[in-house]
Scaffold this motif. Structure first.
Motif, PDB file in Angstrom:
ATOM      1  N   GLU A  99     -11.121  -4.908   1.677  1.00  0.00           N
ATOM      2  CA  GLU A  99     -12.249  -4.392   0.903  1.00  0.00           C
ATOM      3  C   GLU A  99     -11.795  -3.695  -0.375  1.00  0.00           C
ATOM      4  OE1 GLU A  99     -15.907  -1.163   1.264  1.00  0.00           O
ATOM      5  OE2 GLU A  99     -14.904  -1.866   3.099  1.00  0.00           O
ATOM      6  N   ALA A 100     -10.715  -2.911  -0.274  1.00  0.00           N
ATOM      7  CA  ALA A 100     -10.234  -2.165  -1.435  1.00  0.00           C
ATOM      8  C   ALA A 100      -9.885  -3.088  -2.593  1.00  0.00           C
ATOM      9  CB  ALA A 100      -9.015  -1.320  -1.053  1.00  0.00           C
ATOM     10  N   ASN A 101      -9.305  -4.225  -2.275  1.00  0.00           N
ATOM     11  CA  ASN A 101      -8.919  -5.166  -3.326  1.00  0.00           C
ATOM     12  C   ASN A 101     -10.109  -5.870  -3.961  1.00  0.00           C
ATOM     13  OD1 ASN A 101      -5.978  -5.117  -3.630  1.00  0.00           O
ATOM     14  ND2 ASN A 101      -5.926  -5.724  -1.466  1.00  0.00           N
ATOM     15  N   THR A 150      -4.552   5.639 -13.383  1.00  0.00           N
ATOM     16  CA  THR A 150      -3.687   4.501 -13.086  1.00  0.00           C
ATOM     17  C   THR A 150      -4.442   3.212 -12.798  1.00  0.00           C
ATOM     18  OG1 THR A 150      -3.627   5.145 -10.744  1.00  0.00           O
ATOM     19  CG2 THR A 150      -1.866   5.994 -12.162  1.00  0.00           C
ATOM     20  N   GLY A 151      -5.762   3.300 -12.585  1.00  0.00           N
ATOM     21  CA  GLY A 151      -6.557   2.108 -12.322  1.00  0.00           C
ATOM     22  C   GLY A 151      -6.318   1.467 -10.974  1.00  0.00           C
ATOM     23  N   ARG A 152      -5.798   2.234 -10.004  1.00  0.00           N
ATOM     24  CA  ARG A 152      -5.475   1.680  -8.689  1.00  0.00           C
ATOM     25  C   ARG A 152      -6.709   1.503  -7.815  1.00  0.00           C
ATOM     26  NH1 ARG A 152      -1.219  -1.025  -8.943  1.00  0.00           N
ATOM     27  NH2 ARG A 152      -2.155  -1.094 -10.997  1.00  0.00           N
ATOM     28  N   PRO A 153      -6.774   0.412  -7.015  1.00  0.00           N
ATOM     29  CA  PRO A 153      -7.790   0.320  -5.958  1.00  0.00           C
ATOM     30  C   PRO A 153      -7.411   1.266  -4.829  1.00  0.00           C
ATOM     31  CG  PRO A 153      -6.320  -1.571  -5.860  1.00  0.00           C
ATOM     32  CD  PRO A 153      -5.920  -0.792  -7.097  1.00  0.00           C
ATOM     33  N   ALA A 154      -8.372   1.630  -3.982  1.00  0.00           N
ATOM     34  CA  ALA A 154      -8.082   2.668  -2.988  1.00  0.00           C
ATOM     35  C   ALA A 154      -8.920   2.549  -1.738  1.00  0.00           C
ATOM     36  CB  ALA A 154      -8.298   4.051  -3.612  1.00  0.00           C
ATOM     37  N   ILE A 155      -8.332   3.037  -0.643  1.00  0.00           N
ATOM     38  CA  ILE A 155      -9.067   3.363   0.583  1.00  0.00           C
ATOM     39  C   ILE A 155      -9.120   4.891   0.618  1.00  0.00           C
ATOM     40  CG2 ILE A 155      -9.160   3.237   3.096  1.00  0.00           C
ATOM     41  CD1 ILE A 155      -7.326   0.773   2.934  1.00  0.00           C
ATOM     42  N   LEU A 156     -10.311   5.447   0.469  1.00  0.00           N
ATOM     43  CA  LEU A 156     -10.481   6.894   0.478  1.00  0.00           C
ATOM     44  C   LEU A 156     -10.937   7.355   1.859  1.00  0.00           C
ATOM     45  CD1 LEU A 156     -12.252   7.501  -2.963  1.00  0.00           C
ATOM     46  CD2 LEU A 156      -9.803   7.626  -2.422  1.00  0.00           C
ATOM     47  N   ILE A 157     -10.292   8.401   2.354  1.00  0.00           N
ATOM     48  CA  ILE A 157     -10.574   8.918   3.694  1.00  0.00           C
ATOM     49  C   ILE A 157     -10.826  10.418   3.570  1.00  0.00           C
ATOM     50  CG2 ILE A 157      -9.725   9.091   6.070  1.00  0.00           C
ATOM     51  CD1 ILE A 157      -7.532   6.933   5.015  1.00  0.00           C
ATOM     52  N   PRO A 158     -12.083  10.845   3.463  1.00  0.00           N
ATOM     53  CA  PRO A 158     -12.350  12.276   3.292  1.00  0.00           C
ATOM     54  C   PRO A 158     -11.889  13.094   4.488  1.00  0.00           C
ATOM     55  CG  PRO A 158     -14.388  11.063   3.721  1.00  0.00           C
ATOM     56  CD  PRO A 158     -13.320  10.039   3.503  1.00  0.00           C
ATOM     57  N   THR A 159     -11.401  14.303   4.219  1.00  0.00           N
ATOM     58  CA  THR A 159     -11.050  15.222   5.298  1.00  0.00           C
ATOM     59  C   THR A 159     -12.317  15.573   6.072  1.00  0.00           C
ATOM     60  OG1 THR A 159      -9.274  16.168   3.953  1.00  0.00           O
ATOM     61  CG2 THR A 159     -10.032  17.458   5.845  1.00  0.00           C
ATOM     62  N   PRO A 160     -12.334  15.394   7.390  1.00  0.00           N
ATOM     63  CA  PRO A 160     -13.550  15.696   8.169  1.00  0.00           C
ATOM     64  C   PRO A 160     -14.023  17.128   7.947  1.00  0.00           C
ATOM     65  CG  PRO A 160     -11.942  14.541   9.524  1.00  0.00           C
ATOM     66  CD  PRO A 160     -11.246  14.870   8.238  1.00  0.00           C
ATOM     67  N   GLY A 161     -15.293  17.252   7.580  1.00  0.00           N
ATOM     68  CA  GLY A 161     -15.866  18.572   7.364  1.00  0.00           C
ATOM     69  C   GLY A 161     -15.652  19.157   5.986  1.00  0.00           C
ATOM     70  N   ALA A 179       0.834  -1.198   0.000  1.00  0.00           N
ATOM     71  CA  ALA A 179       0.000   0.000   0.000  1.00  0.00           C
ATOM     72  C   ALA A 179       0.869   1.247   0.000  1.00  0.00           C
ATOM     73  CB  ALA A 179      -0.916   0.020   1.217  1.00  0.00           C
ATOM     74  N   ILE A 180       0.354   2.304  -0.628  1.00  0.00           N
ATOM     75  CA  ILE A 180       1.000   3.612  -0.606  1.00  0.00           C
ATOM     76  C   ILE A 180       0.019   4.621  -0.028  1.00  0.00           C
ATOM     77  CG2 ILE A 180       0.308   4.017  -3.021  1.00  0.00           C
ATOM     78  CD1 ILE A 180       2.751   5.854  -3.289  1.00  0.00           C
ATOM     79  N   ALA A 181       0.444   5.341   0.993  1.00  0.00           N
ATOM     80  CA  ALA A 181      -0.371   6.398   1.587  1.00  0.00           C
ATOM     81  C   ALA A 181       0.165   7.738   1.085  1.00  0.00           C
ATOM     82  CB  ALA A 181      -0.319   6.331   3.099  1.00  0.00           C
ATOM     83  N   VAL A 182      -0.680   8.486   0.393  1.00  0.00           N
ATOM     84  CA  VAL A 182      -0.279   9.784  -0.137  1.00  0.00           C
ATOM     85  C   VAL A 182      -1.049  10.855   0.625  1.00  0.00           C
ATOM     86  CG1 VAL A 182      -0.123  11.252  -2.183  1.00  0.00           C
ATOM     87  CG2 VAL A 182       0.170   8.773  -2.401  1.00  0.00           C
ATOM     88  N   LEU A 183      -0.320  11.674   1.367  1.00  0.00           N
ATOM     89  CA  LEU A 183      -0.928  12.660   2.253  1.00  0.00           C
ATOM     90  C   LEU A 183      -0.883  14.050   1.635  1.00  0.00           C
ATOM     91  CD1 LEU A 183       0.817  11.261   5.414  1.00  0.00           C
ATOM     92  CD2 LEU A 183      -1.611  11.070   4.917  1.00  0.00           C
ATOM     93  N   PHE A 223      -3.924   2.282  -2.926  1.00  0.00           N
ATOM     94  CA  PHE A 223      -3.723   3.693  -2.585  1.00  0.00           C
ATOM     95  C   PHE A 223      -4.523   4.011  -1.331  1.00  0.00           C
ATOM     96  CE2 PHE A 223      -5.585   7.936  -2.620  1.00  0.00           C
ATOM     97  CZ  PHE A 223      -4.508   8.775  -2.866  1.00  0.00           C
ATOM     98  N   ILE A 224      -3.898   4.737  -0.396  1.00  0.00           N
ATOM     99  CA  ILE A 224      -4.584   5.229   0.801  1.00  0.00           C
ATOM    100  C   ILE A 224      -4.439   6.738   0.825  1.00  0.00           C
ATOM    101  CG2 ILE A 224      -4.732   5.148   3.319  1.00  0.00           C
ATOM    102  CD1 ILE A 224      -3.162   2.464   3.157  1.00  0.00           C
ATOM    103  N   GLY A 225      -5.563   7.467   0.884  1.00  0.00           N
ATOM    104  CA  GLY A 225      -5.439   8.917   0.903  1.00  0.00           C
ATOM    105  C   GLY A 225      -6.792   9.604   0.894  1.00  0.00           C
TER     106      GLY A 225
END
Length: 369
Positions: free
Chosen positions: A341-343, A297-308, A213-217, A282-284
């Protein structure tokens, strides 16, 4: 003499700057000379990508997201934002004269326009979401949230009219990436609104797998740091290889903080492209520029929205409903479950990209200068 274009992305995260990279390259391809203008990490990123170009510091908006209430966050900062936009207009006026600018392309910088030269505004938010779909803003009734949304959109359209054109980085019809954010009802968009296709600095090709996994902040503080701390804390307990890209363009540090966790302050486009393709998931954040990169890029992802940040919450909810990406809230992050789940989710395809649209819009813009 080549036409000199001022390209000015907003410094709110890195997405506005990164999606300007294909536009800058297209301008250069068509013979224009580009002058860069922004502030903070966004300008630092563009300087790294285009070291030969003139780069100018604009007044910063200095937006922060200390809490999950978007209305409270933005209301407190509104006077500063409006003052920055006024100073930005003055700066743009001076830059047009001093640097003999032929045209301006502003990505979400509301004050960066000129009455003297043709000015373009780039946005995927024709319609600003004040609350999650079907949910009032915390602390506000549905009626007041609706009223606030109406006021925000009236403000948005008023400022858009100060520009000669509005470019929307999406396709016009269905399916599309931005949903209600970038599409009004038929006939509501004036002729100055132009869909230019999705924009991404990424490319898709085969590379050997290096990371699970890659986390892009990215994004405003302190939320960027909150998410980094949570991801690293959970990654320490998992038997997977992680790369964490901090999004700190002002430094360049690369180190292993655990046997399975490599941390790098920032990666240039080509390096990030390779790292993203060498990673399983992808995590971000669910920012729009990240969505476009994932489609390219067609990557699967865990998306984490910025709160608010309701734009990100809307996009995350939209792709979660469609079963395209795994979505988790920052306060309930579970990387172990999220990676599974992402996969299982299909991700997006590059069908939303049309280089011909951008080429034609840039050509038409330059021809009018």
């Amino acid at each position: 003499m080549p036409k000199r274009i001022l390209v000015a992305p907003l410094n709110w995260g890195l997405g506005h700057a990164t999606r300007c990279i294909p536009i800058i390259r297209e301008l250069q391809k068509q013979g224009a000379e580009v002058v860069l203008a922004s502030d903070g990490r966004a300008l630092a990123l563009l300087r790294q990508e285009f070291p030969a170009l003139t780069a100018i510091v604009l007044p910063g908006y200095n937006i922060h997201y200390p809490g999950a209430n978007m209305i409270l966050n933005m209301t407190r900062q509104l006077p500063g934002i409006l003052w920055a936009a006024c100073r930005e207009t003055q700066a743009a006026r001076q830059l047009v004269t001093r640097h003999e600018i032929s045209g301006i392309i502003s990505d979400n910088r509301y004050g960066c326009h000129s009455r003297v030269v043709r000015s373009v505004f780039i946005t995927h938010q024709l319609n600003i979401k004040v609350a999650k779909s079907g949910c009032p803003t915390p602390g506000h009734s549905p009626a007041s949230s609706f009223l606030l949304e109406k006021i925000a959109n009236r403000f948005n359209r008023r400022y858009l009219r100060r520009f000669d054109e509005c470019w929307i980085p999406d396709v016009e019809g269905e399916p599309n990436l931005s949903g209600e954010l970038g599409h009004s009802q038929a006939g509501e968009e004036p002729g100055s609104f132009k869909y230019i296709g999705a924009l991404s600095r990424m490319h898709n090709f085969e590379v050997p797998r290096k990371y699970d996994a890659i986390a892009v902040l990215s994004g405003p503080e302190p939320q960027r740091s909150y998410l980094e701390k949570e991801i690293i804390g959970q990654a320490r307990r998992l038997p997977f290889r992680f790369l964490v890209v901090q999004g700190k363009t002002e430094t360049m540090v690369r180190q292993f903080i655990e046997k399975n966790i490599e941390v790098v302050s920032h990666l240039a486009s080509e390096e990030l492209n390779n790292a993203l393709l060498a990673s399983g998931v992808f995590i971000g954040r669910s920012g729009y520029s990240s969505i476009m990169d994932l489609a390219k890029t067609g990557r699967p992802a865990i998306l984490i929205p910025t709160p608010g940040q309701t734009e990100q919450e809307y996009l995350a909810a939209r792709f979660s409903r469609q079963g395209v990406f795994c979505v988790q809230e920052q306060g309930h992050l579970d990387l172990a479950e999220g990676l599974k789940e992402a996969n299982r989710c299909p991700g997006l395809s590059p069908a939303f990209f049309d280089g011909g649209l951008l080429e034609q819009v840039v050509s038409d813009f330059l021809a009018k200068l």
